[in-house]
Design an enzyme around this catalytic site. Sequence first.
Site, PDB file in Angstrom:
ATOM      1  N   GLU A 119       0.836  -1.213   0.000  1.00  0.00           N
ATOM      2  CA  GLU A 119       0.000   0.000   0.000  1.00  0.00           C
ATOM      3  C   GLU A 119       0.865   1.255   0.000  1.00  0.00           C
ATOM      4  O   GLU A 119       0.539   2.266  -0.622  1.00  0.00           O
ATOM      5  CB  GLU A 119      -0.930  -0.018   1.224  1.00  0.00           C
ATOM      6  CG  GLU A 119      -1.965   1.106   1.249  1.00  0.00           C
ATOM      7  CD  GLU A 119      -1.502   2.364   1.973  1.00  0.00           C
ATOM      8  OE1 GLU A 119      -2.164   3.395   1.838  1.00  0.00           O
ATOM      9  OE2 GLU A 119      -0.466   2.337   2.668  1.00  0.00           O
ATOM     10  N   ASP A 135      -8.123   1.215   8.253  1.00  0.00           N
ATOM     11  CA  ASP A 135      -6.769   1.771   8.194  1.00  0.00           C
ATOM     12  C   ASP A 135      -6.570   2.779   9.325  1.00  0.00           C
ATOM     13  O   ASP A 135      -7.520   3.452   9.731  1.00  0.00           O
ATOM     14  CB  ASP A 135      -6.533   2.436   6.826  1.00  0.00           C
ATOM     15  CG  ASP A 135      -5.055   2.447   6.446  1.00  0.00           C
ATOM     16  OD1 ASP A 135      -4.204   2.115   7.293  1.00  0.00           O
ATOM     17  OD2 ASP A 135      -4.753   2.796   5.286  1.00  0.00           O
TER      18      ASP A 135
HETATM   19 ZN   LIG Z   1       1.107   4.504   5.729  1.00  0.00          ZN
END
Ligand SMILES: [Zn+2]
Length: 396
Positions: A209, A256
Amino acid sequence: MKPLFTSSILLLLFTSHVPPSLAYTPLSDHSLHRLLLLPPLPTTHTSYQDPDFDPLHGTLLAPILHPRVPGTPGHARVQHHFATFARTHLHPSWQLEWHNTTATTPATGAQQVPFQNLILRRDPPWSSSSSAPPKGGGEVARLTLAAHYDSLYRPEGFVGAVDSAVPCALLLFVARAVDEALTRRWEDVGEEGLEEEEKGVQILLLDGEEAWVEWSEADSLYGSRALAEAWEDTRYEAGSSFATPLEAISLFVLLDLLGAAEPNIPSYFPKTHWAYQNVAKVEQRLRKLGALETKPRKPFLAESEKEGVQFFRGFVQDDHVPFMQRGVDILHLIPTPFPSVWHTMDDDGAHLDVPSIRDWARIMTAFVAEWMDLEGYFGEAGAERVESKHSEKVEL
Ligand SMILES: [Zn+2]
């Protein structure tokens, strides 16, 4: 990920609010209590260790809390932890699938860096998904829960506790917490009872990511871009309910930057605001029941009442983007503002707020249980329900 970003894409997203026709069954208060299978609430937050989420000893979280740069031994150790967890703590019907790809990065020159997404998937026992696509699996709509497990390349030694070791540990927790009830439900209801409804669940532990040098379209989201593309190109057999694994995602829930105290989770997308409201409702009910440990100034999800023009505020660039661009419905559970430790060496185990993590575990477990219609299948009552059904069959 990259902080708030405003785009005209939002105009396109501002369409109908009508949820899909899948059943969604709220849990009873009794079941919500049943779900709190975490150890008793601590009297002081300093004098206990959570067996799953203690940063030093928790069996789910501690093995992830070290640098996990793709292609390094620390990264491989975390992959091993996920696979071992799935094989030892989840029902044998969970499928483990690695989606492997390679790419060059601006930090590593011509060298191909491996990126490996892990997919953990559980479909109803009568589904065809024991065969690979195109033959198998095209009839199941999957609640898809995602988080990324890679960590930043620089600064060296960066741990990424909220980013995103904690979200990964939460997803493992949720899978284990609903697993037995899911088995019972599917045993109890059986194939005949679920004519119009084929629901599965999958967990995406995404790789790559992070940007290696500076966030850009090319330098970020290596794993999720490759996976969204691959799933768009994978076709199920003609006549399946869904054309591709991408289309079979009923909702893509991305976690997240969770694990710090006092998170403020906005509702980013009008199209999935109904799902946001369901999570918010679960949080409210758990708080009312006294079942959450934290006492934040306001709820983690405080935007249930938001409507209309209030949505024109942009969104955070993250692993959902390649899926969203292809029409997948997204629920993004990420705080704005980001935790203050974001992308600093302080994003480590010592800066986590364990009570907030435990509350997230409860909230997400309850939400997934409601989505999968598990009311009545938790605890002893759930076991008895399935047993009595079995004995009825014997008497017949
Ligand atoms: Zn990050």
